[in-house]
Design a protein around this motif. Sequence first.
Motif, PDB file in Angstrom:
ATOM      1  N   SER A   1       6.691  11.497   9.431  1.00 12.96           N
ATOM      2  CA  SER A   1       7.446  12.676   9.004  1.00 12.96           C
ATOM      3  C   SER A   1       7.554  12.782   7.483  1.00 12.96           C
ATOM      4  O   SER A   1       7.909  13.834   6.950  1.00 12.96           O
ATOM      5  CB  SER A   1       8.848  12.646   9.616  1.00 12.96           C
ATOM      6  N   PHE A   2       7.271  11.706   6.777  1.00  7.98           N
ATOM      7  CA  PHE A   2       7.340  11.702   5.313  1.00  7.98           C
ATOM      8  C   PHE A   2       6.036  12.228   4.727  1.00  7.98           C
ATOM      9  O   PHE A   2       4.944  11.756   5.072  1.00  7.98           O
ATOM     10  CB  PHE A   2       7.606  10.276   4.817  1.00  7.98           C
TER      11      PHE A   2
ATOM     12  N   LEU B   1       0.827  -1.207   0.000  1.00  6.57           N
ATOM     13  CA  LEU B   1       0.000   0.000   0.000  1.00  6.57           C
ATOM     14  C   LEU B   1       0.861   1.255   0.000  1.00  6.57           C
ATOM     15  O   LEU B   1       0.548   2.239  -0.685  1.00  6.57           O
ATOM     16  CB  LEU B   1      -0.931  -0.007   1.214  1.00  6.57           C
ATOM     17  N   ALA B   2       1.933   1.238   0.773  1.00  9.02           N
ATOM     18  CA  ALA B   2       2.844   2.390   0.778  1.00  9.02           C
ATOM     19  C   ALA B   2       3.459   2.601  -0.590  1.00  9.02           C
ATOM     20  O   ALA B   2       3.605   3.735  -1.063  1.00  9.02           O
ATOM     21  CB  ALA B   2       3.930   2.176   1.833  1.00  9.02           C
ATOM     22  N   GLY B   3       3.812   1.496  -1.260  1.00 10.38           N
ATOM     23  CA  GLY B   3       4.355   1.600  -2.602  1.00 10.38           C
ATOM     24  C   GLY B   3       3.344   2.149  -3.593  1.00 10.38           C
ATOM     25  O   GLY B   3       3.697   2.914  -4.502  1.00 10.38           O
ATOM     26  N   TYR B   4       2.089   1.787  -3.427  1.00 12.60           N
ATOM     27  CA  TYR B   4       1.026   2.287  -4.302  1.00 12.60           C
ATOM     28  C   TYR B   4       0.860   3.789  -4.119  1.00 12.60           C
ATOM     29  O   TYR B   4       0.675   4.530  -5.085  1.00 12.60           O
ATOM     30  CB  TYR B   4      -0.281   1.565  -3.975  1.00 12.60           C
ATOM     31  N   ASN B   5       0.927   4.229  -2.893  1.00 19.17           N
ATOM     32  CA  ASN B   5       0.693   5.638  -2.578  1.00 19.17           C
ATOM     33  C   ASN B   5       1.890   6.531  -2.878  1.00 19.17           C
ATOM     34  O   ASN B   5       1.739   7.617  -3.440  1.00 19.17           O
ATOM     35  CB  ASN B   5       0.294   5.782  -1.107  1.00 19.17           C
TER      36      ASN B   5
ATOM     37  N   GLU C   1      11.724   1.633  -0.348  1.00 16.34           N
ATOM     38  CA  GLU C   1      13.136   1.244  -0.321  1.00 16.34           C
ATOM     39  C   GLU C   1      13.966   2.231   0.493  1.00 16.34           C
ATOM     40  O   GLU C   1      14.870   1.827   1.250  1.00 16.34           O
ATOM     41  CB  GLU C   1      13.670   1.149  -1.746  1.00 16.34           C
ATOM     42  N   ASP C   2      13.681   3.503   0.347  1.00 20.43           N
ATOM     43  CA  ASP C   2      14.438   4.512   1.086  1.00 20.43           C
ATOM     44  C   ASP C   2      14.327   4.314   2.593  1.00 20.43           C
ATOM     45  O   ASP C   2      15.310   4.498   3.325  1.00 20.43           O
ATOM     46  CB  ASP C   2      13.958   5.918   0.719  1.00 20.43           C
ATOM     47  N   TYR C   3      13.147   3.949   3.052  1.00 21.80           N
ATOM     48  CA  TYR C   3      12.915   3.792   4.493  1.00 21.80           C
ATOM     49  C   TYR C   3      12.963   2.335   4.942  1.00 21.80           C
ATOM     50  O   TYR C   3      12.780   2.045   6.125  1.00 21.80           O
ATOM     51  CB  TYR C   3      11.564   4.408   4.878  1.00 21.80           C
TER      52      TYR C   3
ATOM     53  N   THR D   1       1.240   9.112   3.499  1.00 23.30           N
ATOM     54  CA  THR D   1       1.390   7.689   3.215  1.00 23.30           C
ATOM     55  C   THR D   1       1.163   6.849   4.464  1.00 23.30           C
ATOM     56  O   THR D   1       0.480   5.813   4.417  1.00 23.30           O
ATOM     57  CB  THR D   1       2.788   7.406   2.634  1.00 23.30           C
ATOM     58  N   TYR D   2       1.713   7.294   5.575  1.00 20.45           N
ATOM     59  CA  TYR D   2       1.551   6.579   6.843  1.00 20.45           C
ATOM     60  C   TYR D   2       0.065   6.439   7.180  1.00 20.45           C
ATOM     61  O   TYR D   2      -0.410   5.347   7.502  1.00 20.45           O
ATOM     62  CB  TYR D   2       2.283   7.321   7.949  1.00 20.45           C
ATOM     63  N   ASP D   3      -0.672   7.548   7.096  1.00 17.81           N
ATOM     64  CA  ASP D   3      -2.103   7.510   7.425  1.00 17.81           C
ATOM     65  C   ASP D   3      -2.890   6.700   6.405  1.00 17.81           C
ATOM     66  O   ASP D   3      -3.860   6.001   6.754  1.00 17.81           O
ATOM     67  CB  ASP D   3      -2.654   8.936   7.494  1.00 17.81           C
ATOM     68  N   TYR D   4      -2.499   6.784   5.146  1.00 19.00           N
ATOM     69  CA  TYR D   4      -3.162   6.029   4.070  1.00 19.00           C
ATOM     70  C   TYR D   4      -3.089   4.534   4.356  1.00 19.00           C
ATOM     71  O   TYR D   4      -4.104   3.822   4.327  1.00 19.00           O
ATOM     72  CB  TYR D   4      -2.462   6.373   2.755  1.00 19.00           C
ATOM     73  N   VAL D   5      -1.911   4.056   4.668  1.00 15.10           N
ATOM     74  CA  VAL D   5      -1.714   2.628   4.933  1.00 15.10           C
ATOM     75  C   VAL D   5      -2.533   2.181   6.130  1.00 15.10           C
ATOM     76  O   VAL D   5      -3.254   1.162   6.074  1.00 15.10           O
ATOM     77  CB  VAL D   5      -0.226   2.323   5.152  1.00 15.10           C
TER      78      VAL D   5
END
Length: 352
Positions: A174-175, A154-158, A165-167, A180-184
């Motif tokens: 903080s990103f 899901l994070a990759g989709y968003n 990969e970075d994280y 993305t965090y809330d989306y997932v």
Amino acid sequence: MLTGAAIAVVCAIVVPLVALIGIVLLDGDAKAVETNDGGGGLQGVPVEFRPWILKADEACPEPEMTPALLASQLWSESKFKTTREEATSYAGAQGPAQFIPGTWATWGRDSDGNGEASPWDIGDAVTAQGRMMCSLLKDAKASGYGGDPRALALAGYNAGWGAVEDYRGVPPRSFAGGETYDYVHAILADIPRFQGPGLLEVSGSGSGPDALRRAAARAGTPYSWGGGTPSGPSTGFCDGTNGYLNGRCSASVTAGFDCSSLVQYAYWPTTKLPRVASEQYGATSDRAVSRDALQPGDLLFWSHGGSGSIYHVAIYAGDGNVLHAPRTGRVVELQPLTSAMPERDYYGATRP
């Protein structure tokens, strides 16, 4: 090919438009509500999305993929909206699955067969969503990163797989302002509300239960006037009155069943029933069944008056329910016998 006389009794009802809506109520941003959904592990989804979600799930071999996951993601992306006014984001993402043009170029296909691959077409959008999520689930499991592979996908989709990969995992709050965090987390938390009952479980043996099992495996298949064969779903046709949805000939581009082809498919080849509802009644009327003696697999018929005016057939599923293909815009589904069709039109039941 069906004859003109046969077309007149191929299981569809011309009803006011108001009767075709109301299966789904969208209560603002609160919840999508659907009546008896016919199983398939999915509920609370607009009827026009349901078969495509099930198809996208079926096409992905990853066990983490489920219909409820795709439905929850669509709810988060667009609330199942499909208009350009309601389903275009500030970043230029388009359609119910919110594809940006560059990503759509990779994943988009003409899945609904209308001659155009469009992020605005429900079938095209949902199946592209499924393909992309399936690929991301594979990447997530191969990455070696900790955590739920669904969350990583899901994070990759968003945010793009590069951000994962970075994280080396789901990007933190903080990103990107926590988007993305809330989306997932919102999608994973909402999955239970879209989880419906499994496909109809049928006990017993014999031609009736066997036919019911075969038909139940097609729950969620779209209705297509004149469509369906003993081998499975097929596109249908429009006859000037039936087969239309929102002013377009839906049947000619929809692979599915109408009510009598579903029954024919269910019993074939053990019992080779005729193609249309009135003829199915004629072929089985010598084995009539009273309403209080119904058994799974029995056929139920509705008529506008007499055996010559039979317009609908359904399969008794037990516990007062029927499995049937109701009409254009709907899918093969489970419904109470008392409300599947107008009660005043109930004509009788037979046992093939």
